[in-house]
Scaffold this active site. Structure first.
Site, PDB file in Angstrom:
ATOM      1  N   GLU A 181      76.183  56.348  95.490  1.00 29.47           N
ATOM      2  CA  GLU A 181      77.462  55.163  95.431  1.00 29.47           C
ATOM      3  C   GLU A 181      78.406  54.921  96.551  1.00 29.47           C
ATOM      4  OE1 GLU A 181      77.154  53.562  91.701  1.00 29.47           O
ATOM      5  OE2 GLU A 181      78.837  52.235  92.569  1.00 29.47           O
ATOM      6  N   ARG A 190      85.423  50.346  97.925  1.00 32.47           N
ATOM      7  CA  ARG A 190      86.223  50.001  97.961  1.00 32.47           C
ATOM      8  C   ARG A 190      87.926  50.346  98.745  1.00 32.47           C
ATOM      9  NH1 ARG A 190      86.500  51.733  91.719  1.00 32.47           N
ATOM     10  NH2 ARG A 190      84.363  51.352  91.997  1.00 32.47           N
ATOM     11  N   LYS A 244      73.386  48.421  85.066  1.00 34.98           N
ATOM     12  CA  LYS A 244      74.286  48.791  85.292  1.00 34.98           C
ATOM     13  C   LYS A 244      74.945  48.009  83.319  1.00 34.98           C
ATOM     14  CE  LYS A 244      78.898  49.879  87.630  1.00 34.98           C
ATOM     15  NZ  LYS A 244      79.124  50.393  88.527  1.00 34.98           N
TER      16      LYS A 244
END
Ligand code: 3PG
Length: 212
Positions: A47, A51, A134
Site C-alpha cells: 500500500e 501522502r 480496514k
C-alpha cells in the site's frame, strides 16, 4: 465494480500475506528496489499512501515489479481514485469512507478497502456491500480487544486493522477470527529506506510473514 465484488478481491489480497506494508515514500527512484525487497521477503501486497508528492510515481514504478500487487492508500476524494488508477494501483485503501469516495471507486473498478473505526461505520459499509474493511486507527481505537468486541455482534465483516501495529502486537490481531491480515509501516522503516538497506527490509518482511 460492485462492493461485493470489491470485497471478494480485497479478501484475496488479505489472504496473500499476514502483513500489508503501509508505505510513505518520498523518492520514486528507490520504489522498485523497495518493492522487490518486500516481495522477496514474502509480502507481495503493498500500500503506497498518497501522502507525498512522489506517491503516484512510486505506484507507477512499483506496479512494474514482478510478483507485487500495488495499491494506493490514503484515498480521500474521487480525484485521488482517478489518479491512483491512472498510476496503476490495483486496489485502494481509505482511512474512512464517504459515499462520494465509494461511488468513485466502484465506477473506476478499483477494489476498495474502506476504513471503519466504530460498529456503526462497519455496519454502514456492510449495508452497502463491503464485507472487508480496514479497522483504523487500530491501536488508538482500542486495539485487538476492541476489534474482537466488534466481531462478536458483526462477525460478517473481515478486517485489516492498521495504525500502531508492529511485531509487538500484530499477533494479537492476527489471532482474531475477524482479522485476515494487518497493515503497518514497521516493515519499511525510513532509516532503512534512507540507507538503502534492502536486505534488512527483506528480513523484516520475512519476520512479518512468520507471525502466523
Ligand atoms: C497509516 O495510515 O499511516 C497506517 O495506519 C500505518 O500506521 P502505522 O505507521 O502506525 O503502521
Amino acid at each position: 465494480m460492485t462492493p461485493q465484488d470489491a470485497s471478494v478481491e480485497t479478501l484475496k489480497l488479505c489472504e496473500l500475506a499476514p502483513v500489508i506494508p503501509v508505505l510513505v515514500i518520498h523518492d520514486a527512484s528507490i520504489a522498485q528496489d523497495l518493492a522487490r525487497a518486500l516481495v522477496k521477503g514474502g509480502l507481495p501486497v503493498l500500500e503506497v499512501t498518497l501522502r507525498t508528492p512522489a506517491a503516484l510515481d512510486v505506484i507507477s514504478e512499483m506496479a512494474q515489479v514482478e510478483g507485487g500487487i500495488v495499491g494506493a492508500g490514503t484515498l480521500l476524494t474521487p480525484s485521488d481514485v482517478t489518479k491512483a488508477v491512472a498510476a496503476g494501483a490495483r486496489f485502494g485503501v481509505s482511512p474512512g469512507a464517504t459515499d462520494t469516495l465509494l461511488d468513485a471507486a466502484e465506477a473506476a473498478d478499483l477494489p476498495m478497502l474502506p476504513g471503519a473505526a466504530t460498529s456503526s461505520e462497519a455496519m454502514r459499509l456492510l449495508e452497502r456491500g463491503y464485507s472487508v474493511q480496514k479497522f483504523f486507527p487500530a491501536e488508538a481505537n482500542g486495539g485487538a480487544a476492541a476489534l474482537k468486541a466488534i466481531g462478536a455482534p458483526i462477525p460478517q465483516v473481515t478486517f485489516c486493522p492498521t495504525g500502531g501495529i508492529s511485531t509487538k502486537n500484530a499477533k494479537d490481531y492476527l489471532s482474531l477470527s475477524n482479522t485476515r491480515c494487518v497493515g503497518g509501516s514497521w516493515v519499511a522503516p525510513q532509516a532503512l529506506i534512507d540507507a538503502k538497506d534492502w536486505d534488512a527490509i527483506t528480513k523484516l518482511a520475512q519476520e512479518a510473514c512468520a507471525l502466523v
